[in-house]
Write a protein that holds these residues in place. Structure first.
Motif, PDB file in Angstrom:
ATOM      1  N   LEU A 257       0.839  -1.205   0.000  1.00  0.00           N
ATOM      2  CA  LEU A 257       0.000   0.000   0.000  1.00  0.00           C
ATOM      3  C   LEU A 257       0.873   1.254   0.000  1.00  0.00           C
ATOM      4  O   LEU A 257       0.623   2.198  -0.765  1.00  0.00           O
ATOM      5  N   ILE A 258       1.891   1.270   0.852  1.00  0.00           N
ATOM      6  CA  ILE A 258       2.793   2.425   0.928  1.00  0.00           C
ATOM      7  C   ILE A 258       3.545   2.601  -0.389  1.00  0.00           C
ATOM      8  O   ILE A 258       3.728   3.729  -0.871  1.00  0.00           O
ATOM      9  N   GLU A 259       3.976   1.481  -0.981  1.00  0.00           N
ATOM     10  CA  GLU A 259       4.657   1.566  -2.274  1.00  0.00           C
ATOM     11  C   GLU A 259       3.739   2.164  -3.333  1.00  0.00           C
ATOM     12  O   GLU A 259       4.177   2.973  -4.165  1.00  0.00           O
ATOM     13  N   GLY A 260       2.446   1.778  -3.299  1.00  0.00           N
ATOM     14  CA  GLY A 260       1.481   2.316  -4.259  1.00  0.00           C
ATOM     15  C   GLY A 260       1.271   3.809  -4.071  1.00  0.00           C
ATOM     16  O   GLY A 260       1.208   4.563  -5.046  1.00  0.00           O
ATOM     17  N   ILE A 261       1.170   4.240  -2.812  1.00  0.00           N
ATOM     18  CA  ILE A 261       0.996   5.671  -2.533  1.00  0.00           C
ATOM     19  C   ILE A 261       2.222   6.453  -2.993  1.00  0.00           C
ATOM     20  O   ILE A 261       2.107   7.535  -3.587  1.00  0.00           O
ATOM     21  N   ALA A 262       3.411   5.910  -2.726  1.00  0.00           N
ATOM     22  CA  ALA A 262       4.650   6.579  -3.135  1.00  0.00           C
ATOM     23  C   ALA A 262       4.731   6.668  -4.661  1.00  0.00           C
ATOM     24  O   ALA A 262       5.165   7.690  -5.212  1.00  0.00           O
ATOM     25  N   HIS A 263       4.321   5.583  -5.328  1.00  0.00           N
ATOM     26  CA  HIS A 263       4.347   5.584  -6.796  1.00  0.00           C
ATOM     27  C   HIS A 263       3.397   6.643  -7.340  1.00  0.00           C
ATOM     28  O   HIS A 263       3.721   7.359  -8.298  1.00  0.00           O
ATOM     29  N   GLY A 264       2.210   6.756  -6.734  1.00  0.00           N
ATOM     30  CA  GLY A 264       1.260   7.779  -7.155  1.00  0.00           C
ATOM     31  C   GLY A 264       1.802   9.179  -6.920  1.00  0.00           C
ATOM     32  O   GLY A 264       1.619  10.078  -7.752  1.00  0.00           O
ATOM     33  N   ALA A 265       2.468   9.369  -5.774  1.00  0.00           N
ATOM     34  CA  ALA A 265       3.050  10.680  -5.481  1.00  0.00           C
ATOM     35  C   ALA A 265       4.147  11.029  -6.476  1.00  0.00           C
ATOM     36  O   ALA A 265       4.397  12.207  -6.758  1.00  0.00           O
ATOM     37  N   GLY A 266       4.799  10.009  -7.020  1.00  0.00           N
ATOM     38  CA  GLY A 266       5.858  10.250  -7.993  1.00  0.00           C
ATOM     39  C   GLY A 266       5.362  10.840  -9.298  1.00  0.00           C
ATOM     40  O   GLY A 266       6.157  11.371 -10.089  1.00  0.00           O
ATOM     41  N   ASN A 267       4.054  10.776  -9.540  1.00  0.00           N
ATOM     42  CA  ASN A 267       3.479  11.328 -10.772  1.00  0.00           C
ATOM     43  C   ASN A 267       3.121  12.801 -10.664  1.00  0.00           C
ATOM     44  O   ASN A 267       2.655  13.397 -11.642  1.00  0.00           O
ATOM     45  N   VAL A 268       3.293  13.385  -9.483  1.00  0.00           N
ATOM     46  CA  VAL A 268       2.987  14.810  -9.305  1.00  0.00           C
ATOM     47  C   VAL A 268       4.010  15.637 -10.080  1.00  0.00           C
ATOM     48  O   VAL A 268       5.220  15.459  -9.885  1.00  0.00           O
ATOM     49  N   PRO A 269       3.565  16.522 -10.958  1.00  0.00           N
ATOM     50  CA  PRO A 269       4.515  17.303 -11.774  1.00  0.00           C
ATOM     51  C   PRO A 269       5.453  18.155 -10.914  1.00  0.00           C
ATOM     52  O   PRO A 269       5.038  18.756  -9.921  1.00  0.00           O
ATOM     53  N   GLY A 270       6.696  18.180 -11.299  1.00  0.00           N
ATOM     54  CA  GLY A 270       7.660  19.055 -10.653  1.00  0.00           C
ATOM     55  C   GLY A 270       8.330  18.473  -9.430  1.00  0.00           C
ATOM     56  O   GLY A 270       9.546  18.510  -9.296  1.00  0.00           O
ATOM     57  N   VAL A 271       7.518  17.953  -8.497  1.00  0.00           N
ATOM     58  CA  VAL A 271       8.078  17.474  -7.223  1.00  0.00           C
ATOM     59  C   VAL A 271       7.876  15.972  -7.044  1.00  0.00           C
ATOM     60  O   VAL A 271       8.060  15.446  -5.946  1.00  0.00           O
ATOM     61  N   GLY A 272       7.499  15.286  -8.123  1.00  0.00           N
ATOM     62  CA  GLY A 272       7.199  13.862  -8.022  1.00  0.00           C
ATOM     63  C   GLY A 272       8.363  13.039  -7.508  1.00  0.00           C
ATOM     64  O   GLY A 272       8.186  12.153  -6.674  1.00  0.00           O
ATOM     65  N   GLY A 273       9.569  13.335  -8.008  1.00  0.00           N
ATOM     66  CA  GLY A 273      10.746  12.570  -7.578  1.00  0.00           C
ATOM     67  C   GLY A 273      11.018  12.713  -6.103  1.00  0.00           C
ATOM     68  O   GLY A 273      11.330  11.733  -5.410  1.00  0.00           O
ATOM     69  N   VAL A 274      10.877  13.944  -5.607  1.00  0.00           N
ATOM     70  CA  VAL A 274      11.094  14.190  -4.170  1.00  0.00           C
ATOM     71  C   VAL A 274      10.035  13.498  -3.342  1.00  0.00           C
ATOM     72  O   VAL A 274      10.326  12.843  -2.326  1.00  0.00           O
ATOM     73  N   LEU A 275       8.777  13.626  -3.764  1.00  0.00           N
ATOM     74  CA  LEU A 275       7.674  13.012  -3.018  1.00  0.00           C
ATOM     75  C   LEU A 275       7.807  11.495  -2.983  1.00  0.00           C
ATOM     76  O   LEU A 275       7.560  10.868  -1.945  1.00  0.00           O
ATOM     77  N   GLN A 276       8.203  10.903  -4.103  1.00  0.00           N
ATOM     78  CA  GLN A 276       8.336   9.448  -4.145  1.00  0.00           C
ATOM     79  C   GLN A 276       9.417   8.964  -3.190  1.00  0.00           C
ATOM     80  O   GLN A 276       9.320   7.862  -2.645  1.00  0.00           O
ATOM     81  N   ALA A 277      10.439   9.782  -2.970  1.00  0.00           N
ATOM     82  CA  ALA A 277      11.507   9.404  -2.044  1.00  0.00           C
ATOM     83  C   ALA A 277      11.111   9.644  -0.590  1.00  0.00           C
ATOM     84  O   ALA A 277      11.510   8.893   0.301  1.00  0.00           O
ATOM     85  N   VAL A 278      10.303  10.694  -0.350  1.00  0.00           N
ATOM     86  CA  VAL A 278       9.986  11.105   1.025  1.00  0.00           C
ATOM     87  C   VAL A 278       8.758  10.397   1.577  1.00  0.00           C
ATOM     88  O   VAL A 278       8.701  10.073   2.776  1.00  0.00           O
ATOM     89  N   VAL A 279       7.770  10.140   0.722  1.00  0.00           N
ATOM     90  CA  VAL A 279       6.496   9.581   1.186  1.00  0.00           C
ATOM     91  C   VAL A 279       6.652   8.273   1.960  1.00  0.00           C
ATOM     92  O   VAL A 279       6.026   8.100   3.016  1.00  0.00           O
ATOM     93  N   PRO A 280       7.468   7.301   1.493  1.00  0.00           N
ATOM     94  CA  PRO A 280       7.600   6.060   2.277  1.00  0.00           C
ATOM     95  C   PRO A 280       8.095   6.295   3.699  1.00  0.00           C
ATOM     96  O   PRO A 280       7.602   5.665   4.641  1.00  0.00           O
ATOM     97  N   THR A 281       9.048   7.216   3.864  1.00  0.00           N
ATOM     98  CA  THR A 281       9.551   7.517   5.207  1.00  0.00           C
ATOM     99  C   THR A 281       8.466   8.128   6.071  1.00  0.00           C
ATOM    100  O   THR A 281       8.313   7.773   7.247  1.00  0.00           O
ATOM    101  N   ILE A 282       7.698   9.049   5.478  1.00  0.00           N
ATOM    102  CA  ILE A 282       6.600   9.677   6.233  1.00  0.00           C
ATOM    103  C   ILE A 282       5.555   8.638   6.612  1.00  0.00           C
ATOM    104  O   ILE A 282       5.068   8.611   7.748  1.00  0.00           O
TER     105      ILE A 282
END
Length: 314
Positions: A257-282
C-alpha cells in the motif's frame, strides 16, 4: 606452492574484507535511526552527575555497553545459525517496542504532570548538591539505568544488522556484527562524551582573551541545551521511522500500500521525484506513531486490569 597458497589466502581475505565493509556500510545505514536515539537517550542519562564525574560515568556506561554487545552478538549469531526464521519476528518485536517507547515519550506530558517532573528534577539537583548524599550510589544508579537503556537499543541494532546479513556466510556475520558493535559503541559514547562536556568547553573559551574565542564559547553555552533538545526530538522521530519501517516491511499488504501511494506521489509534476523518495519515510513514521499509540493503550489497559485484580479482596 606455499607462496601461491599465501597469495590465494590474501586474496580471499581481501575479498572477505571488501564484502564485510560493504555489508557493514549497509547495516550501519539501516541502524542509523536507532543510533540517533541511542545517542540522545544516553546523553540524557548521564546528565545530572557532577562535572568532574561526567567522563568517568560515560566511560563506565561505555564498558557496560561493550558487555551488553558481548552478550548480544553471540546470541544473534546463534539465532541466525540455528533458528534463522526467528529473525523477522524478532525484528517485528523490536520495531513494535521502538514505536511504543517513542509514543510513550510523546505522551509523557499527558501521563505525568508538571509537578511530578519538577519534583524529579529537584531530587536530582538535591542529590548532586547535598554532601550527605552518597554520590557513589547515585552514580551507580545512573550508570545502571543508562546500561539498561543501552541493552535495549543495542539489541535492536544487532537484530537490524542481522536482518541485512541473511545471505552472508557465518564468518561474514561474525565480522560485521563485531564491527558494528565496536563502531556503534565508540561512536555513540565518544559523541556522548563530547556533548556532556560541550558546556564546559564553552565556559573555558569564554575565559580566554581572544574575542573570537569568547564569542565561540558563549555560542557553545547557548547551543548546548538546544543541542540536547534537538537530539531528543531527532531520536524520537528516528524511533518512529525505524520502528514503523520494520513493521510495515513485515506486513506485506501494508508495505505494498505504501509503495502504491509513493508511486502515485511520484506522478505529481515538478516534485514527483522528491515526493516518491519522502512519502515512504513519512508513511513509515505515521505507521510507527499509530502502532506506538495502540501498544501504549494496550499496556495501560493491562496495567489497570492487573491493579484491579490485585486490589480485589480474597
Amino acid at each position: 606452492m606455499a607462496g601461491s597458497n599465501l597469495l590465494t589466502l590474501i586474496d580471499d581475505i581481501a575479498s572477505l574484507l571488501d564484502d564485510v565493509a560493504a555489508m557493514t556500510k549497509v547495516a550501519t545505514q539501516k541502524t542509523a535511526g536507532v543510533l540517533g536515539d541511542d545517542l540522545a537517550l544516553n546523553a540524557q542519562q548521564v546528565a545530572g552527575v557532577t562535572v568532574d564525574r561526567e567522563l568517568p560515568v560515560v566511560f563506565a556506561v561505555a564498558k557496560g555497553s561493550l558487555v551488553n554487545k558481548a552478550i548480544l552478538v553471540p546470541a544473534a549469531l546463534a539465532i541466525s545459525t540455528f533458528i534463522p526464521w526467528a529473525i523477522i519476528p524478532l525484528l517485528m518485536v523490536g520495531g513494535a517496542f521502538l514505536c511504543f517507547e517513542g509514543f510513550e515519550k510523546l505522551a509523557h506530558k499527558f501521563l505525568h504532570n508538571k509537578a511530578e517532573d519538577e519534583a524529579h528534577h529537584g531530587e536530582l539537583v538535591k542529590a548532586v548538591a547535598d554532601p550527605a548524599v552518597d554520590l557513589v550510589a547515585f552514580e551507580k544508579a545512573k550508570i545502571q539505568g543508562a546500561i539498561r537503556t543501552d541493552f535495549i537499543l543495542s539489541a535492536e541494532i544487532v537484530v537490524i544488522s542481522l536482518g541485512t546479513l541473511v545471505n552472508a556466510t557465518f564468518g561474514q556475520r561474525v565480522a560485521v556484527l563485531i564491527g558494528i558493535a565496536i563502531i556503534m559503541t565508540v561512536g555513540v559514547y565518544g559523541l556522548v562524551a563530547g556533548i556532556v562536556k560541550l558546556d564546559d568547553a564553552g565556559l573555558y573559551l569564554t575565559q580566554k582573551k581572544g574575542s573570537f574565542q569568547r564569542t565561540l564559547g558563549r555560542g557553545l553555552l547557548v547551543a548546548s541545551p538546544y543541542l540536547m533538545k534537538g537530539l531528543s526530538i531527532a531520536g524520537t522521530a528516528a524511533m518512529f521511522m525505524v520502528g514503523g519501517g520494520i513493521l510495515t516491511h513485515g506486513i506485506p499488504p501494508l508495505h505494498h500500500l505504501i509503495e502504491g501511494i509513493a508511486h502515485g506521489a511520484g506522478n505529481v509534476p515538478g516534485v514527483g521525484g522528491v515526493l516518491q523518495a519522502v512519502v515512504p519515510t513519512i508513511m513509515d513514521a505515521l505507521s510507527g506513531i499509530v502502532a506506538g499509540a495502540l501498544i501504549l493503550l494496550a499496556v495501560m489497559a493491562g496495567k489497570r486490569a492487573y491493579q484491579a485484580l490485585r486490589s480485589k479482596p480474597g
